[in-house]
Design a protein around this motif. Structure first.
Motif, mmCIF file in Angstrom:
data_model
loop_
_atom_site.group_PDB
_atom_site.id
_atom_site.type_symbol
_atom_site.label_atom_id
_atom_site.label_comp_id
_atom_site.label_asym_id
_atom_site.label_seq_id
_atom_site.Cartn_x
_atom_site.Cartn_y
_atom_site.Cartn_z
ATOM 1 N N LYS A 104 -11.275 -16.916 45.257
ATOM 2 C CA LYS A 104 -10.666 -16.518 46.351
ATOM 3 C C LYS A 104 -10.094 -14.895 46.172
ATOM 4 O O LYS A 104 -9.898 -14.477 45.026
ATOM 5 C CB LYS A 104 -9.515 -17.348 46.941
ATOM 6 N N ILE A 159 -3.515 -18.112 51.656
ATOM 7 C CA ILE A 159 -4.410 -17.318 52.617
ATOM 8 C C ILE A 159 -4.321 -17.970 54.158
ATOM 9 O O ILE A 159 -4.367 -17.198 54.916
ATOM 10 C CB ILE A 159 -6.121 -17.430 52.021
ATOM 11 N N GLU A 201 -11.160 -15.802 56.418
ATOM 12 C CA GLU A 201 -10.628 -15.096 54.953
ATOM 13 C C GLU A 201 -10.969 -13.546 54.806
ATOM 14 O O GLU A 201 -10.401 -12.780 54.526
ATOM 15 C CB GLU A 201 -10.875 -15.816 53.875
#
Length: 268
Positions: free
Chosen positions: A70, A93, A122
């Protein structure tokens, strides 16, 4: 210098371990250098080199410090009140997505005629975070590159709103030319130089009708002014600037000194 400008944006009290400092430094290197790279090969080269540097210089592994699978994101938008904001690591997130969605709802409530129906996933959160980081820094400016419809303008408008800046754009018409452009630039520079408002000037590539527009933008970025823009209105500006000079206790109140004050305010 941009890397360390970013590092110095964090409250020192939050830097309570070596790993925290290294993670912040990696993030700033990613923003300053990696975001300028355009190919997967170059980005892989960057990741490999940052890992090598961390291993050789800090005697630890970058893989143990940065999140796996991520993005590494820092931001100062997790607190709604602008006075409480701190530049911090965005670990969750989902929480940041929920917060950005709140800002988006507020934006649509405040500007119903300019509603933006955006899906904040995202990658979009990463981009908003990048733009907010840039415009909140001194002399922050960015060139956003992407295909049409990829959200460059929408995310900039949202980031501007989150950062609590005003948005300024030109409105093209069939007869829009150099004269209209210069008048718009006067309005923009008075907003920042006289009123003192924090402003994001958003210029799309489709709005650049003349190379002279880019020359003026280049001058703004380099010096904070557009040469000879206020030749005829210098007396009108002088009175306003004299008042501002008294308020900020600015010593040099000659015409040259006042114009220097104006340019400094435009830069800031």
């Amino acid at each position: 210098s941009k890397v360390f400008q970013g590092v110095c944006s964090v409250n020192p009290e939050l830097l309570d371990s070596q790993e925290v400092v290294i993670r912040l430094w990696i993030h700033e290197c990613q923003r300053v250098f990696k975001d300028r790279l355009t190919t997967a090969e170059d980005k892989l080269w960057f990741d490999e080199n940052i890992s090598t540097v961390v291993k050789e210089q800090f005697k630890t592994s970058a893989e143990n410090i940065i999140p796996k699978d991520k993005a590494l994101i820092y931001g100062e938008y997790m607190q709604k009140n602008t006075d409480d904001r701190i530049y911090e690591f965005i670990e969750d997130i989902q929480a940041s997505t929920a917060m950005i969605n709140e800002y988006l709802e507020d934006y649509n409530d405040d500007f119903p005629k300019k509603r933006m129906n955006l899906v904040m996933f995202e990658f979009a959160i990463e981009h908003v975070s990048r733009i907010i980081r840039i415009i909140r820094q001194p002399f922050g400016n960015a060139l956003l590159i992407g295909v049409g419809g990829s959200g460059r303008q929408s995310l900039t408008k949202l980031a501007t709103y989150v950062a609590d800046f005003k948005l300024f754009q030109i409105e093209l018409s069939r007869t829009y030319g150099m004269l209209e452009w210069r008048e718009d630039m006067k309005v923009l520079l008075k907003m920042v130089g006289i009123v003192g408002a924090p402003v994001v000037f958003l210029l799309a590539d489709s709005q650049i009708k003349s190379k002279s527009f880019l020359e003026d933008v280049n001058n703004l970025l380099n010096t904070g002014e557009i040469p000879n823009l206020f030749e005829e209105e210098i007396f009108e500006l002088e009175e306003e600037l004299r008042r501002i000079a008294r308020e900020v206790d600015y010593a040099d109140q000659s015409r040259v000194g006042l114009f220097t004050l104006f340019v400094e305010r435009c830069k800031a």
